[in-house]
Design a protein around this motif. Structure first.
Motif, short mmCIF file in Angstrom:
data_model
loop_
_atom_site.label_atom_id
_atom_site.label_comp_id
_atom_site.label_asym_id
_atom_site.label_seq_id
_atom_site.Cartn_x
_atom_site.Cartn_y
_atom_site.Cartn_z
N LEU A 177 0.84 -1.21 0.00
CA LEU A 177 0.00 0.00 0.00
C LEU A 177 0.87 1.25 0.00
O LEU A 177 0.59 2.23 -0.70
CB LEU A 177 -0.89 -0.03 1.24
N LEU A 178 1.95 1.17 0.75
CA LEU A 178 2.89 2.30 0.82
C LEU A 178 3.55 2.53 -0.54
O LEU A 178 3.73 3.67 -0.98
CB LEU A 178 3.95 1.98 1.88
N ASP A 179 3.89 1.44 -1.23
CA ASP A 179 4.48 1.55 -2.57
C ASP A 179 3.52 2.27 -3.52
O ASP A 179 3.90 3.16 -4.27
CB ASP A 179 4.78 0.16 -3.14
N MET A 180 2.24 1.86 -3.42
CA MET A 180 1.23 2.46 -4.30
C MET A 180 1.09 3.96 -4.00
O MET A 180 1.04 4.78 -4.92
CB MET A 180 -0.10 1.75 -4.06
N PHE A 181 1.04 4.29 -2.74
CA PHE A 181 0.91 5.70 -2.34
C PHE A 181 2.12 6.52 -2.81
O PHE A 181 1.98 7.67 -3.21
CB PHE A 181 0.75 5.81 -0.82
N THR A 182 3.29 5.90 -2.74
CA THR A 182 4.50 6.61 -3.18
C THR A 182 4.39 6.95 -4.66
O THR A 182 4.72 8.06 -5.09
CB THR A 182 5.75 5.74 -2.91
N ILE A 183 3.91 5.98 -5.45
CA ILE A 183 3.77 6.22 -6.90
C ILE A 183 2.75 7.33 -7.15
O ILE A 183 2.98 8.24 -7.94
CB ILE A 183 3.37 4.91 -7.63
N ILE A 184 1.61 7.27 -6.46
CA ILE A 184 0.57 8.30 -6.63
C ILE A 184 1.13 9.66 -6.24
O ILE A 184 0.91 10.67 -6.93
CB ILE A 184 -0.69 7.96 -5.79
N ILE B 193 4.24 10.73 -6.26
CA ILE B 193 5.19 11.22 -7.26
C ILE B 193 4.43 11.78 -8.46
O ILE B 193 4.71 12.86 -8.96
CB ILE B 193 6.18 10.11 -7.69
N PHE B 194 3.41 11.05 -8.91
CA PHE B 194 2.60 11.50 -10.05
C PHE B 194 1.94 12.85 -9.76
O PHE B 194 1.95 13.76 -10.59
CB PHE B 194 1.55 10.44 -10.37
N LEU B 195 1.40 12.97 -8.56
CA LEU B 195 0.71 14.21 -8.21
C LEU B 195 1.67 15.38 -8.04
O LEU B 195 1.36 16.51 -8.42
CB LEU B 195 -0.11 14.02 -6.93
N ILE B 196 2.85 15.11 -7.52
CA ILE B 196 3.85 16.19 -7.37
C ILE B 196 4.26 16.70 -8.75
O ILE B 196 4.39 17.89 -8.98
CB ILE B 196 5.07 15.71 -6.54
N VAL B 197 4.42 15.77 -9.70
CA VAL B 197 4.82 16.16 -11.06
C VAL B 197 3.74 17.02 -11.71
O VAL B 197 4.03 18.02 -12.37
CB VAL B 197 5.12 14.90 -11.91
N SER B 198 2.47 16.65 -11.53
CA SER B 198 1.40 17.39 -12.20
C SER B 198 0.87 18.55 -11.37
O SER B 198 -0.09 19.22 -11.77
CB SER B 198 0.25 16.46 -12.57
N PHE B 199 1.50 18.82 -10.24
CA PHE B 199 1.03 19.91 -9.37
C PHE B 199 1.39 21.27 -9.97
O PHE B 199 2.52 21.50 -10.39
CB PHE B 199 1.67 19.77 -7.98
#
Lengths: 188, 156
Positions: B19-26, B28-34
């Protein structure tokens, strides 16, 4: 004594890392970032309209520059050029007419190729006056602008970048009396 | 004997690693598109912007929206349209009077022109809008002092 210690260590299981505070942090960060995330990318095309200044001319004064005029008609796109250093015959030679390829599709490839040739000859040229017909839809206008403003250096590789063609766009209105460019030869 | 062994075992904790791995990926994606910069851009729900390959960066300006139903300036509805067209008399006049007046007010209340902000209008228009209508909006903006425009597009 050492033997005892070793026995004690070997019998206890290693503790799991407590990731719950990290999870809590993520749970706070994710909704916050979701609010500011951009799921679509809005861009802009900078343009202007022609302004009437009796003392000014749209013809560039530098000899290495030409100004493009793009007339978008219902059946073809016509491109003509203005320059202080070229004769009328020379200007007529570099003009072009691009009839629709099939049905209502613009011949944008042909137009872009032609503009690239002109840009190679007159690299400092940047300005293009666009004169679309009244019924032209906005999406088609944007597609024509995309073809005229820049081109991809390598169409197969988008990361190779783009080269400018005529990025300075000025909109004007087509008056029928002005269309005297139909004599220019068709190009494919 | 088996019950003795069971007693010694610690209850297993919940497996949170995946779950932590999944959250990390999300994350990173959100930081990039922020979008760090507050651009104060509201895409009109009734407008479908044209797709474009233009790569010019979005910068805020006075917002003029033309959707098939109405003309909106800075979020305030100004005029009704019918199927993306103004009434015939507006076209014959060659300007949209209410738009000119509203933009003149904005121009005089802002710090535009010499030394101040650049007088630019950001036009959100529907992709099916005809050029006659679009040009009328641009021409009216120009009459109010805004002769530079940014045509909003959807990057493809």
């Amino acid at each position: 004594m050492f033997g005892k210690k070793r026995r004690f260590h070997s019998s206890s299981e290693p503790d799991d890392l407590n990731v719950i505070p990290v999870m809590n942090l993520f749970m706070v960060l994710i909704p916050f970032l979701l609010l500011g995330a951009a799921f679509y990318q809005v861009g802009v095309i900078p343009t202007s309209t022609a302004t009437h200044d009796p003392s000014a001319s749209d013809i560039p004064e530098t000899p290495t520059t030409v100004a493009a005029n793009l007339v978008i008609e219902p059946d073809a796109i016509t491109v003509t050029f203005a320059s202080t250093s070229l004769s009328e015959e020379e200007l007529a030679e570099i003009a072009g007419r691009f009839p629709h390829e099939s049905g209502e599709d613009f011949n944008l490839e042909g137009l872009q190729r032609h503009l690239r040739d002109i840009k190679e000859k007159y690299p400092q040229s940047t300005t293009m006056t666009v004169l679309p017909h009244d019924g032209l839809d906005y999406q088609s206008l944007v597609e024509v602008l995309d073809a005229c403003r820049e081109y991809p250096v390598d169409p197969e590789n988008p990361e190779a970048g783009h080269e400018e063609l005529f990025p300075v766009t000025v909109f004007s209105k087509l008056l029928r009396a002005e269309v005297e460019v139909a004599d220019t030869p068709d190009e494919n | 004997m088996s019950s003795q062994f069971l007693k010694k075992k610690k209850p297993r904790g919940l497996m949170l690693t995946s779950l932590l791995d999944m959250f990390t990926i999300i994350l990173i994606f959100l930081i990039v598109s922020f979008e760090a910069e507050d651009q104060d851009f509201q895409l009109d729900p009734d407008v479908t912007l044209p797709d474009s390959a233009a790569r010019s960066v979005f910068t805020p300006a006075v917002s003029v929206t033309v959707n098939p139903q109405r003309l909106i300036v800075e979020g305030e509805p100004l005029m009704e349209l019918e199927d993306g067209r103004f009434s015939a008399d507006v076209y014959s006049e060659g300007e949209i009077e209410t738009l000119v007046t509203r933009l003149e007010e904005i121009f005089s209340s802002g710090n535009y022109g010499r030394g101040g902000e650049e007088a630019v209008v950001m036009i959100q228009a529907d992709k099916d809008m005809d050029y006659q209508t679009l040009y009328l909006v641009m021409r009216s903006s120009s009459m109010a002092g805004f002769s530079r425009y940014r045509l909003a597009i959807m990057k493809n």
